[in-house]
Design a protein around this motif. Structure first.
Motif, short mmCIF file in Angstrom:
data_model
loop_
_atom_site.label_atom_id
_atom_site.label_comp_id
_atom_site.label_asym_id
_atom_site.label_seq_id
_atom_site.Cartn_x
_atom_site.Cartn_y
_atom_site.Cartn_z
N ARG A 144 -90.28 -6.56 -100.23
CA ARG A 144 -89.08 -7.38 -100.38
C ARG A 144 -88.21 -7.19 -99.14
O ARG A 144 -88.13 -6.07 -98.61
CB ARG A 144 -88.25 -6.94 -101.58
CG ARG A 144 -88.94 -7.04 -102.91
CD ARG A 144 -88.93 -8.47 -103.43
NE ARG A 144 -89.41 -8.51 -104.80
CZ ARG A 144 -90.68 -8.42 -105.14
NH1 ARG A 144 -91.60 -8.29 -104.19
NH2 ARG A 144 -91.06 -8.46 -106.39
N PRO A 145 -87.55 -8.25 -98.71
CA PRO A 145 -86.62 -8.08 -97.59
C PRO A 145 -85.48 -7.16 -98.01
O PRO A 145 -85.03 -7.21 -99.15
CB PRO A 145 -86.09 -9.49 -97.34
CG PRO A 145 -86.90 -10.42 -98.16
CD PRO A 145 -87.55 -9.62 -99.24
N SER A 175 -81.89 -13.30 -107.16
CA SER A 175 -82.92 -14.01 -107.92
C SER A 175 -84.15 -14.30 -107.06
O SER A 175 -85.23 -14.56 -107.57
CB SER A 175 -82.35 -15.32 -108.45
OG SER A 175 -81.90 -16.11 -107.35
N SER A 176 -83.97 -14.24 -105.77
CA SER A 176 -85.10 -14.53 -104.91
C SER A 176 -85.96 -13.30 -104.65
O SER A 176 -86.99 -13.39 -104.00
CB SER A 176 -84.60 -15.08 -103.58
OG SER A 176 -83.96 -14.04 -102.86
N GLY A 177 -85.47 -12.15 -105.11
CA GLY A 177 -86.24 -10.94 -104.89
C GLY A 177 -85.84 -10.16 -103.65
O GLY A 177 -86.48 -9.18 -103.30
N MET A 178 -84.79 -10.59 -103.00
CA MET A 178 -84.31 -9.82 -101.85
C MET A 178 -83.39 -8.70 -102.32
O MET A 178 -82.60 -8.87 -103.25
CB MET A 178 -83.56 -10.73 -100.87
CG MET A 178 -84.46 -11.78 -100.23
SD MET A 178 -83.75 -12.49 -98.73
CE MET A 178 -82.39 -13.40 -99.42
N HIS B 18 -91.58 -14.71 -99.22
CA HIS B 18 -90.76 -14.98 -100.39
C HIS B 18 -90.41 -16.46 -100.47
O HIS B 18 -90.39 -17.06 -101.52
CB HIS B 18 -89.50 -14.14 -100.34
CG HIS B 18 -89.82 -12.73 -99.98
ND1 HIS B 18 -90.30 -11.83 -100.90
CD2 HIS B 18 -89.82 -12.09 -98.80
CE1 HIS B 18 -90.55 -10.68 -100.30
NE2 HIS B 18 -90.28 -10.81 -99.03
N LEU B 90 -93.35 -14.47 -106.07
CA LEU B 90 -91.93 -14.34 -105.82
C LEU B 90 -91.24 -15.69 -105.89
O LEU B 90 -91.79 -16.70 -105.50
CB LEU B 90 -91.70 -13.72 -104.44
CG LEU B 90 -92.28 -12.32 -104.32
CD1 LEU B 90 -92.18 -11.85 -102.89
CD2 LEU B 90 -91.54 -11.38 -105.25
N PRO B 91 -90.03 -15.66 -106.33
CA PRO B 91 -89.28 -16.91 -106.36
C PRO B 91 -88.87 -17.31 -104.96
O PRO B 91 -88.81 -16.50 -104.05
CB PRO B 91 -88.06 -16.56 -107.19
CG PRO B 91 -87.88 -15.10 -106.99
CD PRO B 91 -89.26 -14.53 -106.82
N CYS B 92 -88.59 -18.54 -104.84
CA CYS B 92 -88.14 -19.03 -103.54
C CYS B 92 -86.69 -18.64 -103.35
O CYS B 92 -85.87 -18.74 -104.24
CB CYS B 92 -88.30 -20.54 -103.48
SG CYS B 92 -87.97 -21.18 -101.85
N THR B 93 -86.42 -18.20 -102.17
CA THR B 93 -85.05 -17.82 -101.89
C THR B 93 -84.38 -18.92 -101.08
O THR B 93 -85.04 -19.78 -100.52
CB THR B 93 -85.01 -16.52 -101.09
OG1 THR B 93 -83.66 -16.24 -100.76
CG2 THR B 93 -85.80 -16.68 -99.81
N GLN B 94 -83.11 -18.82 -101.01
CA GLN B 94 -82.45 -19.83 -100.18
C GLN B 94 -82.77 -19.56 -98.74
O GLN B 94 -82.97 -18.43 -98.33
CB GLN B 94 -80.94 -19.82 -100.39
CG GLN B 94 -80.20 -18.80 -99.54
CD GLN B 94 -80.10 -17.48 -100.24
OE1 GLN B 94 -80.79 -17.23 -101.21
NE2 GLN B 94 -79.23 -16.64 -99.75
#
Lengths: 429, 429
Positions: A144-145, A175-178, B18, B90-94
């Protein structure tokens, strides 16, 4: 004179054996005793005599020369004095070097690897893939970032993410996993203190092997090397977060009258937490909080090798290397600032801080073998290779993939993390 | 799997592992391993449109770059492994890349530029962005991969694609938009002859400005420098296909008793087809068919600067630089093999082939000013900077972004083209 160093194989491989001539080869190499190539010349003289019979010239140098029958194969690891050879008016001999490719020296300890019918990778390329193992094979899928102040400064492996989620007031997963350091932690001091608290707990819980090597020495965490530090953390923890680490390495070298161009290597003390007992460059140190690059180089040179100030005046900045390594301890996106230090032939470094077992002066040809052994610290290879390339020992003649190898010594670490906006190959403005 | 080569650094650099994690994107990435780019890109394009609405970005890479209005993702010159990404949960992040493309440097190549409150870029970093303008700002959206024998060797801009499509027996475009040399052309000779025929027609039609500079000198096209050549084409056409170009440059320097460390620069003849009248390194030449690296260095040193053999004995290999430049002529993924040549203070080079206007011995301090002027050949700057760094003139004291600068002198050209499987940072094993 000490600067007029040349490289024999170039002329030879191009067909300029006229410098070496045939019967007069020996003459052209009777250099002054002050030159380290004297020993080369003596072996050259001997070998030349054998070759003279069929009129071929040859290359030679310090150390080993590779000769085959009437054809000459060579590998130039040495230098010679052009002022002596240069004035030779000797006739050009035909260039039937018919090299058994100069990679003969590559064919021992590490095997070349052919991939999909591509040309085999050289040992150097294999090595470059080894110290870039995360760059090539990293399991990003499970990372994860890691962000601080909205900028990505690293990546976290799944096991670290899991541990971090126990501290929701320190680490925040969106929510994005960061994973971010909690935005309520607004200052360098707050962030550093909180992360230190977490790391101390992890250390006590023996959660991560790297924390066994707790250093009581902190690394700064920044988006880029020239950016302001966002927090600091113990050096041993940096690899848990995949934050970029910076260090300094010094290539200590000597143009030795008998050994030729040689490097001082250190064998790391068996008590060191990382890479105990492995061969390493003469001086190396991490860039810890409060020390500049040059400061660190000078400090480590004194502590590790007892190099006196008057010799350190010769210290010369020579750039940097960047690579991305992974071990059981974690992720190492490493940048080493590289220095060269030429030392007098009679100087012997000695250790004063207990971190070095022994120092050994190793001829370049032997360095080029030892570097492939498991006894050499993998993450020290980039600096050594960079030295060997900058000084011409690894070149386009003996390493067909030279440009690719050079790129792998300087992978774009500063562009790996997308949220470090200003550093991205596409500007994020 | 051998072809589904990925490029994790690109993913890392954007956090794309991600970004790709939405169900749509993820699905699109479970593509046939044999042609990762095909469905990946097309579906990316499609998915991008869906994602934009909620501010999400997307991954993309060569060829089609996915640009949108306010939100942009991105530019990746690489590829990635669909088999890896595809499994991402993983979900998409902004994607807050929101690029104002990094063209700030174009507006003023000399002054420092502050971006988003980041530390100002040094003049050297500005310069590195200038000679890497395609790496940073290249309009990949309008480029297509160019393949020979199933391996990507370059990219073609839209105008070249358009012209190539007129020759369906020479160039073949598949449904994914990739251009290949027609598979019926099975040998080096056949491919070279047919492409030469096409290029000759284009030249007569005055279709591309670069062909005005037809050289009657051919460059080899290969997947990697150490790979066998697949075809050859006139040097002036290489930039139309974005094929990697290799050259040799020699830094001629002197430790002058009055001027101090100084570099010999040449001013290129006004009659040269490229960069007429610009300052350049002492000796430079492209690596054309039939010449080795060292051959080229020695040949050019003699032709351009009349350097006698006894001085060339000092020639020292010092590595290479890699950068990706774009001009009105086309795309230049360039690698220069770098040599240093120390010359006696009383030696003056002179030109013998009409390609040089004058030579001037310039103290390093002045080189470090002249290099920023429009009078300096942009694509010669990397070699000069590399010299200044290796010799300690640019160092961590006067360039806070030294490691980043060094990386930009060695960008991963050998890993840009995704179909050159064995060269990808994701191991194909």
């Amino acid at each position: 004179m000490s600067e007029s160093i040349g490289r024999f194989e170039m002329l030879l491989s191009r067909g300029e054996a006229h410098l070496l001539g045939t019967s007069e080869v020996g003459l052209s190499l009777t250099t002054p005793a002050s030159r380290p190539e004297v020993s080369v010349n003596s072996s050259f003289q001997r070998d030349a005599n054998n070759l003279l019979e069929d009129g071929n010239g040859l290359e030679c140098h310090s150390p080993p020369l590779c000769l085959t029958e009437s054809k000459v194969t060579f590998l130039s690891l040495g230098a010679f004095s052009p002022s002596n050879i240069g004035h030779s008016k000797l006739p050009c001999t035909q260039l039937s070097f018919g090299l058994q490719p100069a990679r003969t020296f590559c064919e021992n300890s590490c095997t070349s690897v052919a991939i999909n019918g591509e040309p085999p990778m050289s040992k150097f390329m294999n090595l470059a893939r080894k110290f870039n193992c995360f760059y090539f094979n990293g399991d990003l899928q499970r990372c994860r970032p890691f962000l601080v102040c909205g900028k990505q400064v690293g990546v976290m492996q799944a096991k670290v993410v899991e541990a971090a989620c126990r501290y929701p007031d320190v680490f925040q997963m969106d929510s994005s996993g960061m994973i971010s350091m909690h935005p309520s932690l607004k200052t360098y001091e707050e962030r550093s203190a909180r992360i230190n608290h977490v790391l101390t707990q992890w250390k006590e819980e023996r959660l991560f092997v790297t924390l066994k090597g707790w250093r009581n020495e902190c690394y700064e965490v920044r988006t880029g090397f020239a950016d302001p530090p966002l927090l600091k953390m113990d050096r041993s923890a940096a690899c848990l977060f995949g934050v970029r680490q910076y260090g300094v390495e010094i290539n200590g070298y000597t143009r030795h009258p008998q050994l030729g161009m040689s490097l001082w290597l250190q064998r790391r003390a068996l008590t060191k937490p990382t890479w105990p007992g492995k061969w390493d460059n003469m001086v190396a140190g991490g860039l810890s909080v409060g020390h500049s690059v040059l400061d660190t180089a000078l400090k480590e040179a004194e502590e590790e090798a007892s190099i006196p100030a008057y010799l350190l005046a010769n210290l010369r900045s020579a750039g940097s290397v960047s690579f991305y390594f992974e071990s059981e301890r974690g992720l190492f996106p490493n940048t080493e600032f590289v220095y060269d230090l030429e030392l007098p032939a009679d100087f012997v470094p000695h250790n004063s801080d207990g971190e070095v077992d022994i120092f050994e002066l190793v001829p370049v040809s032997q360095v080029m073998e030892r570097i492939f052994t498991p006894e050499y610290k993998t993450t020290s290879c980039p600096t050594t290779l960079d030295f060997l390339i900058r000084h011409g020992f690894i070149n386009s003649d003996n390493e067909p993939r030279l440009p690719e190898l050079v790129e792998l010594l300087h992978i774009p670490l500063h562009y790996l993390y997308s949220q470090s906006s200003s550093q991205s190959p596409i500007s994020p403005n």
